[in-house]
Write a protein that holds these residues in place. Structure first.
Motif, PDB file in Angstrom:
ATOM      1  N   PRO A   1       0.822  -1.210   0.000  1.00  0.00           N
ATOM      2  CA  PRO A   1       0.000   0.000   0.000  1.00  0.00           C
ATOM      3  C   PRO A   1       0.860   1.266   0.000  1.00  0.00           C
ATOM      4  O   PRO A   1       2.033   1.248   0.383  1.00  0.00           O
ATOM      5  CB  PRO A   1      -0.802  -0.113   1.299  1.00  0.00           C
ATOM      6  N   GLY A   2       0.252   2.346  -0.426  1.00  0.00           N
ATOM      7  CA  GLY A   2       0.947   3.628  -0.375  1.00  0.00           C
ATOM      8  C   GLY A   2       1.907   3.853  -1.515  1.00  0.00           C
ATOM      9  O   GLY A   2       2.814   4.685  -1.414  1.00  0.00           O
ATOM     10  N   ARG A   3       1.760   3.088  -2.615  1.00  0.00           N
ATOM     11  CA  ARG A   3       2.653   3.297  -3.733  1.00  0.00           C
ATOM     12  C   ARG A   3       2.346   4.625  -4.399  1.00  0.00           C
ATOM     13  O   ARG A   3       1.190   4.991  -4.582  1.00  0.00           O
ATOM     14  CB  ARG A   3       2.469   2.178  -4.782  1.00  0.00           C
ATOM     15  N   SER A   4       3.363   5.333  -4.770  1.00  0.00           N
ATOM     16  CA  SER A   4       3.169   6.590  -5.487  1.00  0.00           C
ATOM     17  C   SER A   4       4.439   6.910  -6.244  1.00  0.00           C
ATOM     18  O   SER A   4       5.507   6.370  -5.955  1.00  0.00           O
ATOM     19  CB  SER A   4       2.833   7.729  -4.509  1.00  0.00           C
ATOM     20  N   GLY A   5       4.340   7.776  -7.219  1.00  0.00           N
ATOM     21  CA  GLY A   5       5.513   8.234  -7.944  1.00  0.00           C
ATOM     22  C   GLY A   5       6.294   7.106  -8.564  1.00  0.00           C
ATOM     23  O   GLY A   5       5.733   6.239  -9.234  1.00  0.00           O
ATOM     24  N   PRO A   6       7.609   7.072  -8.344  1.00  0.00           N
ATOM     25  CA  PRO A   6       8.477   6.061  -8.971  1.00  0.00           C
ATOM     26  C   PRO A   6       8.074   4.631  -8.631  1.00  0.00           C
ATOM     27  O   PRO A   6       8.161   3.747  -9.472  1.00  0.00           O
ATOM     28  CB  PRO A   6       9.863   6.397  -8.404  1.00  0.00           C
ATOM     29  N   ALA A   7       7.618   4.391  -7.378  1.00  0.00           N
ATOM     30  CA  ALA A   7       7.242   3.021  -6.987  1.00  0.00           C
ATOM     31  C   ALA A   7       6.074   2.519  -7.824  1.00  0.00           C
ATOM     32  O   ALA A   7       6.059   1.385  -8.298  1.00  0.00           O
ATOM     33  CB  ALA A   7       6.886   2.977  -5.506  1.00  0.00           C
ATOM     34  N   ARG A   8       5.095   3.399  -8.040  1.00  0.00           N
ATOM     35  CA  ARG A   8       3.933   3.005  -8.835  1.00  0.00           C
ATOM     36  C   ARG A   8       4.337   2.734 -10.286  1.00  0.00           C
ATOM     37  O   ARG A   8       3.889   1.760 -10.902  1.00  0.00           O
ATOM     38  CB  ARG A   8       2.889   4.103  -8.760  1.00  0.00           C
ATOM     39  N   LEU A   9       5.191   3.592 -10.824  1.00  0.00           N
ATOM     40  CA  LEU A   9       5.661   3.402 -12.195  1.00  0.00           C
ATOM     41  C   LEU A   9       6.469   2.112 -12.320  1.00  0.00           C
ATOM     42  O   LEU A   9       6.389   1.416 -13.325  1.00  0.00           O
ATOM     43  CB  LEU A   9       6.511   4.603 -12.629  1.00  0.00           C
ATOM     44  N   PHE A  10       7.250   1.806 -11.277  1.00  0.00           N
ATOM     45  CA  PHE A  10       8.072   0.594 -11.310  1.00  0.00           C
ATOM     46  C   PHE A  10       7.197  -0.648 -11.319  1.00  0.00           C
ATOM     47  O   PHE A  10       7.458  -1.603 -12.046  1.00  0.00           O
ATOM     48  CB  PHE A  10       9.016   0.576 -10.110  1.00  0.00           C
ATOM     49  N   ASP A  11       6.117  -0.660 -10.485  1.00  0.00           N
ATOM     50  CA  ASP A  11       5.197  -1.799 -10.486  1.00  0.00           C
ATOM     51  C   ASP A  11       4.564  -1.989 -11.857  1.00  0.00           C
ATOM     52  O   ASP A  11       4.392  -3.119 -12.334  1.00  0.00           O
ATOM     53  CB  ASP A  11       4.109  -1.596  -9.426  1.00  0.00           C
ATOM     54  N   GLN A  12       4.219  -0.869 -12.505  1.00  0.00           N
ATOM     55  CA  GLN A  12       3.636  -0.960 -13.836  1.00  0.00           C
ATOM     56  C   GLN A  12       4.641  -1.508 -14.836  1.00  0.00           C
ATOM     57  O   GLN A  12       4.303  -2.274 -15.738  1.00  0.00           O
ATOM     58  CB  GLN A  12       3.139   0.418 -14.288  1.00  0.00           C
ATOM     59  N   GLU A  13       5.920  -1.133 -14.644  1.00  0.00           N
ATOM     60  CA  GLU A  13       6.970  -1.648 -15.538  1.00  0.00           C
ATOM     61  C   GLU A  13       7.095  -3.160 -15.406  1.00  0.00           C
ATOM     62  O   GLU A  13       7.251  -3.872 -16.405  1.00  0.00           O
ATOM     63  CB  GLU A  13       8.311  -0.982 -15.218  1.00  0.00           C
ATOM     64  N   LEU A  14       7.004  -3.672 -14.177  1.00  0.00           N
ATOM     65  CA  LEU A  14       7.063  -5.121 -13.974  1.00  0.00           C
ATOM     66  C   LEU A  14       5.862  -5.810 -14.631  1.00  0.00           C
ATOM     67  O   LEU A  14       6.001  -6.882 -15.234  1.00  0.00           O
ATOM     68  CB  LEU A  14       7.110  -5.456 -12.484  1.00  0.00           C
ATOM     69  N   LEU A  15       4.697  -5.192 -14.510  1.00  0.00           N
ATOM     70  CA  LEU A  15       3.517  -5.763 -15.166  1.00  0.00           C
ATOM     71  C   LEU A  15       3.701  -5.802 -16.679  1.00  0.00           C
ATOM     72  O   LEU A  15       3.328  -6.777 -17.339  1.00  0.00           O
ATOM     73  CB  LEU A  15       2.283  -4.935 -14.811  1.00  0.00           C
ATOM     74  N   ASP A  16       4.301  -4.759 -17.222  1.00  0.00           N
ATOM     75  CA  ASP A  16       4.554  -4.736 -18.668  1.00  0.00           C
ATOM     76  C   ASP A  16       5.541  -5.824 -19.068  1.00  0.00           C
ATOM     77  O   ASP A  16       5.387  -6.472 -20.104  1.00  0.00           O
ATOM     78  CB  ASP A  16       5.088  -3.359 -19.085  1.00  0.00           C
ATOM     79  N   ARG A  17       6.577  -6.040 -18.233  1.00  0.00           N
ATOM     80  CA  ARG A  17       7.565  -7.082 -18.528  1.00  0.00           C
ATOM     81  C   ARG A  17       6.933  -8.476 -18.501  1.00  0.00           C
ATOM     82  O   ARG A  17       7.379  -9.385 -19.197  1.00  0.00           O
ATOM     83  CB  ARG A  17       8.710  -7.038 -17.514  1.00  0.00           C
TER      84      ARG A  17
END
Length: 452
Positions: free
Chosen positions: A307-323
């Motif tokens: 919980p509490g993801r924002s900014g770079p952390a949120r973008l990083f999670d999305q990058e993993l989903l894309d991978r």
């Protein structure tokens, strides 16, 4: 390989144990066994006899044994079989084999007992493959599925399809051979309808391979994410013991940690990976590279966030989903006991868990199973494809049927259409072993253990 001689092998696993079994099969099995045994009475079919193992010639006692005789054709191979159960000392078992070899037996090849059962018509090829699967099973569920296949579940499912195909071939052959006798020739719509009755169940059977492969081989599940989101804690929860080291410091996991567990009877190989971030040293960089490799190789990917993801952390999670695109992926919102997360923070919606309290873990297990099993779990009662050989043969049959369908549409003469129908029948015969080559048999039975 000869199949009219007598063979011998140790039928129990290597090493020491309470009991070890030596199996002798062939026409001379009883005569060979008598030379190394002292029994209070003669061998009788399907009865166990207590006696002594002795040195031939001297009569010196080596061990106490229990001997069971299975008379042909009512045995595993349909030959005479004598099974000698001695104490599980490798020395004693080797001596049993040596005496049998000295008396005219031959050392069995891997899988030769089961190959004899197949060649003598006691098992078909799908049942023989089920014997290997039963021996190799790691879970009770796998064993039950293998037992269904050993009972002929796949063969029974194939039988009506083959009957439909043979009947169609017979009617077309009659129309070709006896056209001058006014034997009715099937019209195109009737031929297509008959083919549809075969194609639909065959396509469903081909689709069952996805589930059958999972049951037989299991799946690999990679747990990936940023450091300190609770990947190792989640890993330990799923295998139900403390296997991975867990600390409050980010970057504790540097190498891949693997463990196999059973989820509803399906073997799942869990891989705990290093937290993915910008590496601070060479060791961490190598661990992160392995994490990306594990993500790429996994059958299912668990992307863990918090919980509490924002900014770079949120973008990083999305990058993993894309991978992870292109492979089954679950997003896990861990540490839900610490803070509430906003809905729709990241797509797809995640499964809320707490590795600390156990909240959400049962739901996570069910989601993993649903992703692994899909909608094919019902196939287990009907028999399904469990290996690539069976699947490729069903695919070949379907391809020939599709070619035949096109031939009907193009008004190709029935003589040529029959070639496609025979081409569809041959792979189905090969699944059960009615038509197959020696090379294929050697590959299949060569993967068995010696003594089975």
């Amino acid at each position: 390989m000869l199949f009219d001689d007598t063979i011998v092998a140790i039928a129990t696993p290597p090493g020491r144990g309470g009991i070890g079994v030596v199996r002798i099969a062939g026409s001379e099995a009883v005569n060979i066994a008598r030379q190394m045994l002292r029994l209070p009475r003669g061998l009788a079919a399907n009865l166990a006899v207590f006696g002594e193992l002795i040195e031939p010639g001297t009569g010196e006692r080596i061990d106490e044994v229990v001997v069971t005789y299975f008379a042909a054709p009512h045995s595993y191979t349909t030959d005479d079989i004598v099974e000698i159960s001695a104490h599980g000392s490798p020395v004693v078992l080797r001596r049993l084999v040596e005496v049998a070899l000295g008396s005219g037996a031959r050392l069995a090849e891997p899988g030769e007992f089961t190959m004899r059962a197949f060649l003598h018509g006691r098992l078909d090829l799908t049942q023989a493959e089920a014997v290997r699967d039963l021996i190799d099973s790691q879970t009770l569920y796998q064993a039950k599925i293998a037992a269904q296949q050993l009972d002929g579940a796949l063969s029974k499912r194939l039988k009506p399809i083959k009957q439909e195909l043979v009947q169609l071939i017979a009617r077309l052959e009659a129309g070709v051979d006896f056209a001058e006798d006014d034997v009715s020739v099937m019209p195109a719509p009737a031929i297509l309808a008959a083919m549809e009755k075969m194609q639909a169940p065959l396509q469903k059977l081909a689709h069952s391979f996805a589930f059958g492969r999972v049951v037989r081989e299991g799946v690999t599940l990679a747990i990936v994410g940023r450091p300190n989101v609770g990947k190792s804690s989640l890993f330990n929860r799923l295998i139900e013991r403390d296997r991975a080291i867990v600390t409050a410091s980010p970057g504790t996991t540097r190498d891949l940690v693997t463990e196999t567990t059973a989820m509803d009877g399906i073997p799942v190989r869990l891989v705990d990976t290093a937290g993915i971030r910008e590496a601070k040293d060479d060791a961490e960089r190598m661990g992160i590279e392995k994490s990306y490799e594990a993500l790429a190789d996994a059958d299912v990917v668990l992307i863990v966030t918090e919980p509490g993801r924002s900014g770079p952390a949120r973008l990083f999670d999305q990058e993993l989903l894309d991978r992870a695109k292109g492979r089954p992926t679950l997003l896990v919102m861990n540490k839900c006991d610490l803070a509430a997360s906003s809905p729709n923070e990241i797509a797809p919606p995640g499964i809320r868990t707490s590795a600390l309290s156990g909240e959400g873990i049962p739901e996570l297990r069910q989601s993993i199973l649903q992703m692994v099993r899909g909608d094919d779990a019902a196939e287990q009662e009907l028999g399904f494809l469990t290996n690539a050989r069976q699947h490729s043969l069903v695919a070949a049959s379907l391809k020939s049927l599709e070619t035949a369908r096109q031939a009907v549409a193009d008004n190709i003469p029935h003589e040529m259409l029959l070639l496609d129908l025979y081409a569809a029948l041959r792979p189905l015969d090969a699944i059960t072993g009615e038509t197959t080559t020696d090379d294929i048999l050697n590959v299949i039975f060569g993967s068995f253990c010696i003594g089975k």
